[in-house]
Design an enzyme around this catalytic site. Sequence first.
Site, PDB file in Angstrom:
ATOM      1  N   ASP A  11       0.884  -1.163   0.000  1.00 14.61           N
ATOM      2  CA  ASP A  11       0.000   0.000   0.000  1.00 14.61           C
ATOM      3  C   ASP A  11       0.924   1.215   0.000  1.00 14.61           C
ATOM      4  OD1 ASP A  11      -1.575   2.157   0.615  1.00 14.61           O
ATOM      5  OD2 ASP A  11      -2.614   1.211   2.301  1.00 14.61           O
ATOM      6  N   ASP A  52      -6.732  -0.636  -1.601  1.00 12.37           N
ATOM      7  CA  ASP A  52      -5.661   0.369  -1.704  1.00 12.37           C
ATOM      8  C   ASP A  52      -4.286  -0.260  -1.883  1.00 12.37           C
ATOM      9  OD1 ASP A  52      -5.291  -0.697   0.798  1.00 12.37           O
ATOM     10  OD2 ASP A  52      -5.565   1.170   1.899  1.00 12.37           O
ATOM     11  N   ASP A  53      -4.232  -1.562  -2.202  1.00 11.56           N
ATOM     12  CA  ASP A  53      -2.934  -2.234  -2.337  1.00 11.56           C
ATOM     13  C   ASP A  53      -2.546  -2.453  -3.789  1.00 11.56           C
ATOM     14  OD1 ASP A  53      -2.133  -3.007   0.495  1.00 11.56           O
ATOM     15  OD2 ASP A  53      -4.234  -3.622   0.391  1.00 11.56           O
ATOM     16  N   TYR A  90      -3.618   9.301   0.124  1.00 10.14           N
ATOM     17  CA  TYR A  90      -3.583   9.100   1.555  1.00 10.14           C
ATOM     18  C   TYR A  90      -2.558   8.033   1.959  1.00 10.14           C
ATOM     19  CZ  TYR A  90      -4.815   9.240   6.308  1.00 10.14           C
ATOM     20  OH  TYR A  90      -4.719   9.422   7.667  1.00 10.14           O
ATOM     21  N   TYR A 228       1.846  -0.263  15.330  1.00  9.36           N
ATOM     22  CA  TYR A 228       0.770  -0.489  14.371  1.00  9.36           C
ATOM     23  C   TYR A 228       1.020   0.299  13.082  1.00  9.36           C
ATOM     24  CZ  TYR A 228      -3.656  -0.965  12.138  1.00  9.36           C
ATOM     25  OH  TYR A 228      -4.619  -1.264  11.220  1.00  9.36           O
ATOM     26  N   LYS A 231      -2.950  -3.103   8.397  1.00 13.11           N
ATOM     27  CA  LYS A 231      -3.021  -4.558   8.282  1.00 13.11           C
ATOM     28  C   LYS A 231      -2.157  -5.009   7.121  1.00 13.11           C
ATOM     29  CE  LYS A 231      -5.076  -5.966  11.740  1.00 13.11           C
ATOM     30  NZ  LYS A 231      -4.330  -6.783  12.673  1.00 13.11           N
ATOM     31  N   ASP A 232      -1.881  -6.315   7.115  1.00 14.92           N
ATOM     32  CA  ASP A 232      -0.908  -6.834   6.148  1.00 14.92           C
ATOM     33  C   ASP A 232      -1.487  -6.987   4.756  1.00 14.92           C
ATOM     34  OD1 ASP A 232       0.635  -7.189   8.519  1.00 14.92           O
ATOM     35  OD2 ASP A 232      -0.634  -8.922   8.894  1.00 14.92           O
ATOM     36  N   TYR A 347      -3.766  -0.604  17.974  1.00 16.05           N
ATOM     37  CA  TYR A 347      -4.246   0.737  17.651  1.00 16.05           C
ATOM     38  C   TYR A 347      -5.183   1.111  18.790  1.00 16.05           C
ATOM     39  CZ  TYR A 347      -5.771   4.134  14.052  1.00 16.05           C
ATOM     40  OH  TYR A 347      -6.021   5.240  13.292  1.00 16.05           O
TER      41      TYR A 347
HETATM   42  C1  F6R Z   1      -7.917  -0.677   8.122  1.00 13.06           C
HETATM   43  C2  F6R Z   1      -7.590   0.602   7.451  1.00 13.06           C
HETATM   44  C3  F6R Z   1      -8.392   1.805   7.790  1.00 13.06           C
HETATM   45  C4  F6R Z   1      -7.590   2.817   8.608  1.00 13.06           C
HETATM   46  C5  F6R Z   1      -8.450   4.027   9.030  1.00 13.06           C
HETATM   47  C6  F6R Z   1      -7.649   5.065   9.789  1.00 13.06           C
HETATM   48  O1  F6R Z   1      -6.988  -1.672   7.837  1.00 13.06           O
HETATM   49  O2  F6R Z   1      -6.674   0.688   6.674  1.00 13.06           O
HETATM   50  O3  F6R Z   1      -9.569   1.462   8.440  1.00 13.06           O
HETATM   51  O4  F6R Z   1      -7.067   2.179   9.752  1.00 13.06           O
HETATM   52  O5  F6R Z   1      -8.987   4.661   7.880  1.00 13.06           O
HETATM   53  O6  F6R Z   1      -6.571   5.423   9.002  1.00 13.06           O
HETATM   54  P1  F6R Z   1      -5.416   6.403   9.435  1.00 13.06           P
HETATM   55  O7  F6R Z   1      -4.966   5.964  10.820  1.00 13.06           O
HETATM   56  O8  F6R Z   1      -4.382   6.213   8.379  1.00 13.06           O
HETATM   57  O9  F6R Z   1      -6.021   7.792   9.458  1.00 13.06           O
HETATM   58 MG    MG Z   2      -4.060   2.076   3.145  1.00 12.71          MG
HETATM   59 MG    MG Z   3      -4.767  -2.137   2.132  1.00 12.51          MG
END
Ligand code: F6R
Ligand code: MG
Ligand code: MG
Length: 365
Positions: A11, A52-53, A90, A228, A231-232, A347
């Site tokens: 990602d 998003d990967d 993002y 954190y 996720k993988d 988290y």
């Molecule tokens: C779950 C994931 C999203 C983010 C969430 C907060 O694996 O990718 O749910 O954890 O959108 O994202 P941040 O912390 O990047 O603002």
């Molecule tokens: Mg992402």
């Molecule tokens: Mg992803």
Amino acid sequence: MKYTLSVIKADIGGYVGHSSSHPDILADAEKSLGKAKKSGLLIDYHVTRCGDDLQLIMTHEKGESHKHVHKLAWDTFVSGTQVAKKLGLYGAGQDLLADAFSGNVKGMGPGVAEMEIEERKSEPVIIFMADKTSAGGWNMPLYKMFADPFNTIGLVIAPNMHKGFTFEVHDVMKSMKVMFKTPDEIYDMLVFIGAPGRYCVKAVYSRETGNIAAVSSTQKLALIAGRYVGKDDPVCIVRSQGEFPAVGEVLEPFAFPHLVEGWMRGSHHGPMMPTSIAQSNPSRFDGPPRVVAAGFQLSNGKLVGPRDMFDDPSFDEARRKANEAGEYMRRHGPFEPHRLPLEEMEYTTMPQVMEKLKGRFKKLE
Ligand code: F6R
Ligand code: MG
Ligand code: MG
């Protein structure tokens, strides 16, 4: 002939938020792998995405963990990160946890699944890619494909599958591995792979031929970074037909959208929803977790395909069930078992809240 199939993913920036990938990122990767094919490093490649990967699917003759192939993937991710930064995507460069490449992308953030194989006369392979979950998410589907006769009738009636399969299971916390022969040792194996947060099926081998049948990515981002980092979002390559399960037996486990960890902030359980690649845009509560399946026929190392395997109305019911199960889980809001147990959440605001309430916890009489 021996060929290596390498799937390397990362990602490197989401569009919008963590929901999908921007077409310019895929176009940039396409350019980079196109050059590598022209130069002869790759035989063939396919660039795709799951959520998003960014997914780099590559074939070559260099073997697994080859420095030049891994460097190509790393450089492609670095270049894509520049594109992501320009577009203000993002989490640009999110999964690139090291500053510079040092020989192998393993341990540097990207996920990797690779297998070197002697190509059969016809070599169907399915590449599964998931978003908003971790590698243990493959445990139940791989068990069903290779060890459950209620899923795979070939285990019962195909003479070249009747001996069963050997599973390589990794303890991702302790960096240990153990092999299990199925069906003989399924009860022992299930003690471990039924706990997918810690034990992941890394690979599966045919007991008839010893050939590799499946391989998954088991890198745990949080263990690499020590904190954190998302996720993988794992990948898994499965060979099909002949001594291996038929294509329909390989896909069948995903007709049941089992619960996995990884939804919203990597901190919730939710159903794994099989969708087409175009529909892999986890948007409701950043989910539910997705799985896509790209099918190829390998032909002298060339990737003939992909066929988007879950782009089929026979998976509509699984999607409907996933929506129903997702809704049921969502109604728990911040309560377990929708939310992950405290120790698996990482988290968390727990330390801050504990600090604030320090003096207010009194010993029970
Ligand atoms: C779950 C994931 C999203 C983010 C969430 C907060 O694996 O990718 O749910 O954890 O959108 O994202 P941040 O912390 O990047 O603002
Ligand atoms: Mg992402
Ligand atoms: Mg992803």
